[in-house]
Every structure is written in C-alpha cells, then in structure tokens.
Design a protein around this motif. Sequence first.
Motif, short mmCIF file in Angstrom:
data_model
loop_
_atom_site.label_atom_id
_atom_site.label_comp_id
_atom_site.label_asym_id
_atom_site.label_seq_id
_atom_site.Cartn_x
_atom_site.Cartn_y
_atom_site.Cartn_z
N THR A 26 -5.58 -1.98 -11.94
CA THR A 26 -5.16 -0.66 -11.52
C THR A 26 -6.34 0.29 -11.59
O THR A 26 -7.49 -0.14 -11.68
N VAL A 83 -0.53 5.29 -15.90
CA VAL A 83 -1.05 4.24 -15.00
C VAL A 83 -0.80 2.87 -15.59
O VAL A 83 -0.27 1.97 -14.93
N VAL A 101 2.70 7.22 -10.23
CA VAL A 101 1.47 8.01 -10.23
C VAL A 101 1.13 8.39 -8.80
O VAL A 101 0.96 7.53 -7.93
N VAL A 119 -1.35 9.98 -5.92
CA VAL A 119 -2.75 10.21 -5.60
C VAL A 119 -2.80 11.12 -4.38
O VAL A 119 -2.26 10.78 -3.33
N TRP A 162 -10.76 2.41 -3.84
CA TRP A 162 -10.02 1.19 -4.24
C TRP A 162 -10.84 0.00 -3.75
O TRP A 162 -10.82 -0.36 -2.59
N ASN A 215 3.21 1.22 -8.20
CA ASN A 215 3.52 2.48 -8.89
C ASN A 215 2.54 3.59 -8.52
O ASN A 215 2.77 4.76 -8.84
N ILE A 216 1.43 3.25 -7.86
CA ILE A 216 0.44 4.25 -7.46
C ILE A 216 0.64 4.54 -5.98
O ILE A 216 0.44 3.69 -5.12
#
Length: 375
Positions: free
Chosen positions: A154, A181, A187, A189, A199, A208-209
């Motif tokens: 992550t 995180v 989360v 962005v 990334w 989850n991001i």
Amino acid sequence: MNHVLQEGIQPEVRTANDYALVAITKHGVALARRLQGLFQSSDLYYMKKFEKGDEQEKNIQMFEGSVRLLLPSLFKNYKGIVLVISLGAVVRMIAPLLKDKKTDPGIVVLDDKGQFAISVLSGHLGGANELTKEIAASIGAEPVITTASDVQKTIPVDLFGKRFGWVWDSAEKLTPVSASVVNEEHVAVIQESGEKGWWEHDRPLPANIRPYPSIAEALQHQPDAALVITHRHLKEEEKRILDNGVLYRPKVIILGMGCNRGTAAEEIQSVIQETLDELNLSVKSVKGIATIDLKKDEEGLLETVEKNNWSFVCYTPDELNAVEISDPSETVHKYTGAYGVSEPAARLASGASSLELVKKKSGNVTISVAVIPYQ
C-alpha cells in the motif's frame, strides 16, 4: 562552529528528522550528500576527514573514529537509518544493538556507487522495505528486498511522493493516517497537481484507497482518512478533509522574475511570499525561479534560490522573444534585448499555456507565476 562527534564516546546526536544517512568513504559521502538533497526528512553524518566546508550551513554532522560508536545514538533517535557501508560490516555493527522488531529502526544499506539499496532490518514494521524502494527510485538504484512477503502492499504515508520532492504541510496526522492505510480503512486520494506516477507497483491500488477528482466529492463519501496533493491553500469548507488527512505539496510552481541590479534578497523574498499569499498558493510548492541570462549572477536571486533549494533557470533574449507575451515592452528590450522577462521565462520553464499571474511590478521586482500543468 561545526558539530563534530568525538572519538571514544557514544555521542548524543542532534536529530531534526526521522531518517539518518551515514557514510564513511569518499564516494559514499558524495552519494549520501546527493541523497540528502533528494530525500526529505533526513539528517546526514559522515567522517570529518571528508569535510567540505558547508556542513554547518547544511546542518551536516561529522564524526571522528569508528562509526560503531555513533550507531547506538542513531538507533535510539531515528525510525530509519541508511548506511553507505558494506553489508557485512553493518551486520556486525548492529548485531549488539538489536532488541525487538517492533522497536528497532529500519536499516537500509547502499553500496558506494549507489547500484543497490538493500533492506536489512525491520523490513515490515520498521518500514525498511518501503524506505528501500523510495531511496532506490530516488537515485536509480536496484532495490533488494529479501523478505518472503512484502506486507506493505500500500502507500507509505510518510514517504509518499518523496522521490518527487513532495513535502507535507504538517506531520501531525502522519501516524493516524498511516494507521488507516494499514488497517484497510477508506482512504481518499485527491490530486490537483504534481507527478502522476506515484503508484509504482505492477498491481492495482488497494481497494480501500480511492482516488477522487475533488475534495468536495471526497467529503461526500466520508472517508476515514485522506491524502491531498495540491499547490494551493485549502478553502475553509475544504479543511475538514484534513481532520484525518495529510496535505502534500508537489514542486510545481515556477516564478518568472526580473529585478533591478543589486536588489536585496530580502526584497525579492518578500515579494515572492506576498504574491503567493495573494494567489492563495503555498511557497512549499515552488520549484524554482526562471529569468533572463543577464541575471545569472544576480546575488539577490542566487541567495533566494540557494536558501530555498530551488532550481534557477536562465534564458537568452532570443529564447524569451520566441514566446508570445501579453505586454511586450520596448523599454525592457532596450536594456535587455528581450521584450519581456518574467512572463516568458515563467511560460518557458513551466510549459503552462496560461499563468496564475501574468505580471506584477513591486518595487524593484517584477514577478510572474506559473503552475506546471497536471495532465
């Protein structure tokens, strides 16, 4: 007076950051100095015999005698230590200091040529694996990670964007956001500017991001935490995103500048800060100053870029005249050979088709402001 850690004692080091860089050879010192310039939140230590004369200015600490005497203090004071020392020597020196994987700092070893970055200790909990990847990306080294599985699949919140030169506004929320995180909470962005290639893995972002196109839309989805990348100051209604969020400042602002000969650095810096405040932009996102080559030795400009570690780009009159500008000046052309300085310099250095500020005259200073396009 330079701070020198004396031989024969175990010194208490002066820590200002989370990470320590240590070198003991001529080539290792050159590599470590380069890395310090690229890597935010690092303190540099090397042997006094390699003194360059700028250590006090750059807050570099030197030591005499064996680096072994320095390590106990580094272990106590840093979350990560990067050693430009042979792997075997590092293993022997740190062995007596090891206590617990939950408390030992992350240890990364680099070779003198910067070919390999090796995760040695506390790869997961201590963050050495992610630290290794970030350092390797910064200097073009090969990351060497030998743990059977890399559980940090992550974003490392405290290292996020570091190799691009991103800095955070405040470290206050780094720990709780990191917890969100790691614990696979929602989360958000939100990126408004800066490099897109943050990334670097060959797998999708963890579920989850979730990226959002704006802070307003992210707030509608009530995330548990947020990573916000922008060059501007947030509006009052947007600041809720930082209740559990970290604000990153990418280096995207170019200041096109002209000034009268002999203009003091203090006046230049005052105009810069005043202008950015008027535009609601963060000085932490300034990448550099662009001007005409007649100003390449202008002391006030040189002092300003050196103080802030900004880039300094100078263009010839012909290069500046090749750019279409809003208000060509015969007077400026008479003295410089260019029909404008700040505006075309800002356009050339940023690649921006439109400017945040086309041109402003303030005292002895002329300034234009551009933001490198986010595409």
